[in-house]
Each structure stands twice: as structure tokens, then as C-alpha cells.
Design a protein around this motif. Structure first.
Motif, PDB file in Angstrom:
ATOM      1  N   VAL A 188       0.808  -1.225   0.000  1.00 58.85           N
ATOM      2  CA  VAL A 188       0.000   0.000   0.000  1.00 58.85           C
ATOM      3  C   VAL A 188       0.838   1.270   0.000  1.00 58.85           C
ATOM      4  CG1 VAL A 188      -1.951  -1.104   1.138  1.00 58.85           C
ATOM      5  CG2 VAL A 188      -0.205   0.023   2.535  1.00 58.85           C
ATOM      6  N   ALA A 189       2.124   1.168   0.378  1.00 55.92           N
ATOM      7  CA  ALA A 189       2.922   2.390   0.513  1.00 55.92           C
ATOM      8  C   ALA A 189       4.333   2.274  -0.025  1.00 55.92           C
ATOM      9  CB  ALA A 189       2.983   2.797   1.992  1.00 55.92           C
ATOM     10  N   GLY A 190       4.695   1.159  -0.611  1.00 57.46           N
ATOM     11  CA  GLY A 190       6.079   0.994  -1.031  1.00 57.46           C
ATOM     12  C   GLY A 190       6.963   0.615   0.144  1.00 57.46           C
ATOM     13  N   PRO A 191       8.278   0.598  -0.039  1.00 52.48           N
ATOM     14  CA  PRO A 191       9.166   0.069   0.996  1.00 52.48           C
ATOM     15  C   PRO A 191       9.321   0.941   2.238  1.00 52.48           C
ATOM     16  CG  PRO A 191      10.429   0.855  -0.880  1.00 52.48           C
ATOM     17  CD  PRO A 191       8.997   0.895  -1.299  1.00 52.48           C
ATOM     18  N   LEU A 192       9.156   2.263   2.144  1.00 50.81           N
ATOM     19  CA  LEU A 192       9.300   3.167   3.293  1.00 50.81           C
ATOM     20  C   LEU A 192      10.537   2.804   4.123  1.00 50.81           C
ATOM     21  CD1 LEU A 192       5.590   3.529   4.462  1.00 50.81           C
ATOM     22  CD2 LEU A 192       7.001   5.257   3.350  1.00 50.81           C
ATOM     23  N   PRO A 193      11.717   3.145   3.652  1.00 52.94           N
ATOM     24  CA  PRO A 193      12.949   2.695   4.297  1.00 52.94           C
ATOM     25  C   PRO A 193      13.085   3.139   5.745  1.00 52.94           C
ATOM     26  CG  PRO A 193      13.382   4.452   2.707  1.00 52.94           C
ATOM     27  CD  PRO A 193      11.969   4.010   2.496  1.00 52.94           C
ATOM     28  N   PHE A 194      13.608   2.239   6.555  1.00 52.73           N
ATOM     29  CA  PHE A 194      14.007   2.467   7.943  1.00 52.73           C
ATOM     30  C   PHE A 194      12.865   2.551   8.944  1.00 52.73           C
ATOM     31  CE2 PHE A 194      17.831   4.211   5.784  1.00 52.73           C
ATOM     32  CZ  PHE A 194      18.776   3.387   6.383  1.00 52.73           C
ATOM     33  N   VAL A 195      11.610   2.520   8.513  1.00 48.47           N
ATOM     34  CA  VAL A 195      10.525   2.606   9.489  1.00 48.47           C
ATOM     35  C   VAL A 195      10.539   1.386  10.409  1.00 48.47           C
ATOM     36  CG1 VAL A 195       8.021   2.675   9.804  1.00 48.47           C
ATOM     37  CG2 VAL A 195       9.092   4.054   8.019  1.00 48.47           C
ATOM     38  N   ALA A 196      10.641   0.189   9.815  1.00 49.43           N
ATOM     39  CA  ALA A 196      10.715  -1.023  10.635  1.00 49.43           C
ATOM     40  C   ALA A 196      11.967  -1.026  11.496  1.00 49.43           C
ATOM     41  CB  ALA A 196      10.684  -2.261   9.737  1.00 49.43           C
TER      42      ALA A 196
END
Length: 679
Positions: free
Chosen positions: A600-608
Motif C-alpha cells: 500500500v505504501a512501497g518500501p518506506l525505508p528504515f521505518v521497521a
């Protein structure tokens, strides 16, 4: 030589200047937001013009310069004054519950203002401020005398303050009841607020705030000595009586000036010093400025919240400070020191639940941050909508354009950001706990890159099926990374290195796939590969929240055995837990959560990656802290998207800003792990 080395080490590790600078920067951003938001929409260009090239014929600039700017400056002055006064009075009395509002100083100052206004006819702030000083000084002296003088206990001071406050309030009500007009004026003034503040009011009162701050600075150097005890302070050459008189003068100046400016405002001077102590040591020379900055921020936030649509734009800042400060005060008073976990029992009729206090406080704070970020995201955009317009859209009473923008564009984007961030936060905390390493996050060890590549391949081959592709790609990547890192066992750092290699390879594969698309598709997919929440709609909201409804309960159910996985493998097995099956279950669940967010949002780096360490810091937990990690992920994602939308003239992906947050955290964790000898 050793003393010199010790001094340099202390200087190198002293974070207090950085904390002050960071707090000041946050206050500046909050102040700009306060100037920007309101019922009358203004643009950033209007704001810049009002501050740098004021046009007296521009209605938007007039609103900013003549209404919002005086209100903002008043809130900053009042909050800073109350914060500094609270730090001084708590340090001088060695009483953590001391506050100008609770010890009768504000009530005395208010009595002075009311008496000057209604009995002597003083209408100018520069006139009745002197009566406020007199009333505040009288209140301080009376409470100190009634409380037992130098032998006063915290409880006795509070009782004396309550009694004197009740007396002053009775006297004030007696005065204002003589006139209906006086009562009408008083009942709004006593709430504490900045509705009637003008530039003229500020011009008359700012010298008193400056004088109070200078006296407070001189007094701060003496309070640390007083905290050691009066006999010790005398032994150090401190004039105890003079020191107390100087502190009292600073407290009365700051508190009374605030009452003259905005009316009596409670709780700020009480809770802000506790907040400052959480990031500063007891040294009052550092604590007082930090309390001033925090107090200014709290007051601006209270005023901004009071002007929001939720309260119809009519809630006074003094009431809002009580609404914000009351719950915080309850926890601050009940908080205990040390690292030992403290349990709190919550009761709901016949049902009771034991919870840890600090995680509960952290969760409430994170929920508040998510709510504030969501409110700001609803307001900010290229099409200006007032808080009232937002409220009308949410309740079905707005015009078609406003309803479309809020319900079809901004609200789905916000809900998608919260859901995707929560999913990534859960996944990151679970994997980091399972592998006992804060560096082993899904976006570091290849899980996210696999889901990303799988989703991209599915789009290119089928034009859809994003979730299925992300699940397949993530599962294949996780299987390959674990298999390649396995060598008679699973070494976490080997896993991290293999995962980094897999991430690089899968990233190159995604770039290769992108090269086979046409120009328009490539532009859209490049934005998606960075991580974006642009143009999200009800379909994405239903997907991410439907997935969370199924996966989050399983994650929380695994929280208990997952917390035991922080021990050694032998201990986990000795506790009767199936280690291999647990690892497989956690890995599968983490892959599913990552795939859900990526779809739904792409990889979104570093959030996890950042969510788990931040959540554990906030909660003081050595375990997974799953609810806090989910809220942290939601906060980071929503904040990054809000920052991306705030950049003028360009539509930046949210992933750019999540990377800006995550990269420094990664560097810091690497440094920490190296110092511990784990790298």
C-alpha cells in the motif's frame, strides 16, 4: 592528568546543549505551525510576507501580524515564564509538587489584577501589573508563613496554598458579583487565554518578563546550593536568606507578569520541570532554561489545540493546559524512580488488569502524537481548509469540494500511513527481538527488499496482484537469507551481512525491472519504490487495516513467548518453548506485515528499523514492546508524509523523509554496538 582527562570525557558526553538546541528548534517549528493554522486559511507565502515584508492592505498578512503573532508571542512568554518559575520554586522548596498556581501566587496576583481593574479603574496592563506583583508577593509570603516557614513540608505547603487560593478566589468573586458586566468579563478572563492580547499589551509587559528571567538566572546559581541543605549552603558561603529572597522575587515577577498578560494558568509550572528533568540533570542552570522552552511549547500547543475545530475554536489556553497537564501530572506524581518495573492495576468494574506504568505512559504519548500529526495532515495541503471545514467534512456538512478533498484524498492517505507504519513497526520489533539485535530489522536484512521486488514484478506482469507479489517476494527473500546465513546455527551478524547483500541484489533487480517500463510508468514506480502515500484511497485503507485486523492479534499473542526469546537459546528451550517453531512463526508473520505495508505504501525505508529501538527506549522495556513499536511506526510514517507534503513546489515521496530519520539512528546503533564490543 587524570582530572583533566575526566573533565574532557564529561564535556564530550554532556548532551545538555544538544537537548536545549533540539528543543529550541522544535519550539520554532511549533511556533510557525501556530502562525499558519487557524480558521482563516493562510499560505506559507503569506506567513513569510507578514514576517519579513508586511503589507498593511493584505488581509491574510493582517491576520498573521495583528492577531496570530501577538497571541503566539504571549503564549511563548507565558509558558516560558511559568516553566522557569516552576523549576525555581520546586528547586528552592525541594518540593516536587510546588507550583505558582498550587501555592497561591497566581491567585494572589489575580486578586491584585481584579482589585486594580474593578476598584481602582486601572485598564492598562502597564498599570495593573504592579498590583499583580503585590498580590503575588503577598500570596507567596502568606503561603510560606502558613506552611511552617523554613520547616515547611510539601504536604503542609500544598494545604496552605489551597487554603489561600480559596480565600483569594472568594474575595475576587465578591468583587465581580457587584457588577454584571464585571462578572461577564471575569468569567472569561479567569480561564486564562490570549484572545485579547495586542501588540500594545506585549509592549507594556515584556520588560517585566525580561526582568524576571534575569533575576531567575541570578537565582539559579544559588538554588543548587540550597538543595544541599541550608547548613551546607551556609558552609559554602551562600547567604541563605538573600538567596531565598532573590528566588522569591524571580518567581513572583514571572508568575505575576503571566497573570497580568493572560490570566491565571495552572499546571504548566508544575508539570514542565518534571518533563525537563527527564532529559536534564538536576543542575538548575540547565534545568530552568529547558523548563522555559518546554513551558513555551506546551502553552503554544494548548492554545493551538484550543483554537482547533474539536473545541469550536473557543477553548481557552488555560483550560487546555489543564486538560493536557492534568493527566500528565497524575502519572508524574505517581512515577517512581529507578529501573525497576512498576505495575499499575486498572479496574473496569469486576475486571482488573495489571500493566506497567511506563509503557502505558509511552503508549498514551505516542497516541497523542499520532492524533496531532493526523490533525495537522488534515489541515495542511495545497487547497486550504480551516479546522471548521475539516469538522464539517467529517460530519457530512461540508460542500462537495471540501468533502472530496478531506474524505477522498487526505483521510485515506492518513489512515494508510498509520496502518502501514504500524505494520512495519510490529515487523521490525518482532525480528529484532527474535534475533536479539537492534540492527536485524526487516529493511536491513532483505525482507523489505524482497517484498518490494516481488510487488514490482507482479505489477509489471499482471498489472495488479501487488499484495500477492509482495508476499511471495518477501517469503523467498527471507528463506534465502536464513538459508545462506545458516552455518551450524544462526549467527545474527552473519544474517545481517547476508541480508544487506540480498537487499543490494534485490534493489538492483528492481532497478532492472524498472528499465523495461515506459516513461510514465517508470516515473510512478520510481516514486513507489522510494515509498510514497500519494493518491491513496479507500481500497488501500481497506487492505492495510483488514490485514492488520488479522495479523496484529497474532503478533500480540506471540508477544509473551517472543519476550522470552531475549534470553539465550538454552534458556528458551529450558522454559519449554519450541524455539525453531517460534522463529518460523515470527519470520512468517514479519514477512506478512512487511508485504502488507509495501503493497500500500512501497518500501518506506528504515521505518521497521527505527520503531523497535525507539519504542524500547520510551517504554524502558528489554522485550519487543509491540504496541509501542506499532505506534512509533505509525508516528514516523505519518510525520514523514506530513513533511513530504509540506515541501513547496514539489511532491516528494515520504520515503525520503523516513530515510532521513532512519539513517542517523542506524549510525548511532552501529556506534553503540561497537562500544559494547558486539561489532
Amino acid at each position: 592528568m587524570r582530572a583533566d582527562t575526566t573533565w574532557h570525557l564529561r564535556a564530550a558526553t554532556d548532551r545538555r546543549p544538544l537537548v536545549l538546541l533540539a528543543s529550541l528548534a522544535a519550539l520554532v517549528l511549533l511556533a510557525l505551525l501556530a502562525l499558519r493554522l487557524g480558521y482563516r486559511p493562510v499560505t506559507w507565502a503569506d506567513l513569510g510576507g507578514a514576517l519579513t515584508a508586511y503589507n498593511v492592505t493584505d488581509p491574510e498578512q493582517i491576520v498573521i501580524r495583528e492577531i496570530r503573532l501577538p497571541r503566539l508571542v504571549a503564549a511563548l512568554l507565558a509558558g516560558a515564564a511559568l516553566g522557569i518559575a516552576g523549576a525555581l520554586i520546586q528547586g528552592m522548596t525541594r518540593n516536587p509538587l510546588a507550583d505558582p498556581g498550587l501555592l497561591g501566587i497566581n491567585a494572589g496576583a489575580a486578586a491584585g489584577v481584579i482589585g486594580a481593574t474593578f476598584l481602582l479603574g486601572m485598564a492598562a496592563p502597564g498599570q495593573y501589573v504592579w498590583m499583580a506583583f503585590g498580590g503575588g508577593a503577598l500570596g507567596a509570603a502568606a503561603v510560606f508563613a502558613l506552611g511552617g516557614g523554613t520547616q515547611a513540608s510539601p504536604a503542609r505547603l500544598l494545604l496552605a496554598g489551597a487554603a489561600l487560593t480559596a480565600f483569594f478566589l472568594a474575595m475576587i468573586r465578591g468583587l465581580v458579583l457587584m457588577s454584571r458586566q464585571s462578572l461577564e468579563t471575569y468569567r472569561f478572563w479567569v480561564l486564562g487565554g490570549f484572545d485579547d492580547v495586542t501588540l500594545g499589551t506585549l509592549a507594556a509587559l515584556w520588560p517585566f518578563f525580561v526582568a524576571g528571567a534575569l533575576v531567575a538566572l541570578a537565582a539559579a546559581a544559588l538554588i543548587d546550593a540550597l538543595a544541599l541543605g541550608e547548613d551546607t549552603a551556609r558552609g559554602l558561603g551562600v547567604n541563605v536568606g538573600g538567596a531565598k529572597l532573590l528566588c522569591g522575587l524571580a518567581i513572583v515577577l514571572l508568575s505575576s507578569s503571566t497573570v497580568a498578560l493572560a490570566g491565571p494558568i495552572a499546571f504548566v509550572g508544575l508539570i514542565v520541570p518534571h518533563m525537563a528533568r527527564a532529559v536534564m540533570r538536576q543542575d538548575i542552570l540547565w534545568l530552568a532554561p529547558c523548563a522555559g522552552i518546554f513551558g513555551a511549547g506546551l502553552m503554544v500547543l494548548a492554545d493551538l489545540a484550543g483554537r482547533s475545530a474539536l473545541f469550536g475554536g473557543t477553548m481557552q489556553a488555560g483550560v487546555m493546559s489543564a486538560l493536557i497537564g492534568g493527566p500528565i501530572l497524575i502519572w508524574l506524581v505517581r512515577r517512581t524512580g529507578g529501573a525497576q518495573a512498576v505495575m499499575q492495576t486498572l479496574r473496569f468494574g469486576p475486571v482488573s488488569l495489571a500493566v506497567h506504568r511506563r509503557p502505558l505512559i509511552a503508549g498514551v504519548g505516542l497516541l497523542a502524537l499520532v492524533a496531532l500529526a493526523a490533525g495537522a495532515a488534515l489541515l495542511i495541503g495545497s487547497y486550504p481548509i480551516t479546522p471548521g471545514g475539516i469538522w464539517q467534512a467529517l460530519t457530512g456538512r461540508a460542500d462537495a469540494i471540501a468533502a472530496m478533498i478531506v474524505l477522498d484524498h487526505r483521510l485515506p492517505r492518513i489512515l494508510t500511513a498509520i496502518g502501514a507504519g504500524a505494520a512495519l513497526g510490529l515487523a521490525g520489533a518482532m525480528v529484532q527481538t527474535m534475533l536479539r539485535n537492534p540492527l536485524a530489522a526487516p529493511d536491513i536484512i532483505g525482507f523489505t527488499a524482497g517484498a518490494n521486488a516481488g510487488a514490482l514484478l507482479a505489477v509489471l506482469l499482471t498489472g495488479g496482484m501487488i499484495l500477492a507479489g509482495a508476499l511471495a517476494g518477501g517469503a523467498l527473500a527471507a528463506t534465502a537469507v536464513v538459508a545462506l546465513a545458516w552455518r551450524g546455527g544462526l549467527d545474527t551478524y552473519r544474517l545481517i551481512l547476508v541480508g544487506l547483500g540480498a537487499s543490494l541484489s534485490l534493489g538492483a533487480a528492481a532497478d532492472l525491472l524498472l528499465s523495461y517500463t515506459d516513461e510514465n510508468t517508470a516515473a510512478d514506480m520510481a516514486r513507489w519504490l522510494t515509498g510514497t502515500l500519494h493518491a491513496r484511497g479507500p481500497a488501500e485503507v481497506a487492505l492495510v487495516w483488514g490485514g492488520l485486523a488479522m495479523l496484529a492479534p497474532i503478533a500480540l499473542w506471540l508477544g509473551f513467548p517472543l519476550a522470552r526469546m531475549t534470553f539465550s537459546n538454552d534458556t528458551v528451550v529450558g522454559l519449554g518453548l519450541p524455539l525453531t517453531q517460534l522463529r518460523l512463526a515470527v519470520t512468517a508473520l514479519a514477512v506478512a506485515l512487511v508485504a502488507l505495508a509495501v503493497s500500500v505504501a512501497g518500501p518506506l525505508p528504515f521505518v521497521a528499523f527505527v520503531s523497535g529501538p525507539i519504542a524500547r527506549r520510551l517504554t524502558g522495556s528489554g522485550g519487543p514492546a509491540l504496541p509501542a513499536a506499532a505506534l512509533t511506526g505509525a508516528t514516523v510514517t505519518l510525520g514523514a508524509d506530513l513533511a513530504a507534503r509540506s515541501v513547496p513546489m514539489v511532491q516528494l515521496p515520504a520515503g525520503v523523509f523516513t530515510a532521513m530519520v532512519g539513517a542517523p539512528v542506524l549510525v548511532w546503533l552501529l556506534w553503540v554496538q561497537a562500544r559494547k564490543g558486539r561489532l
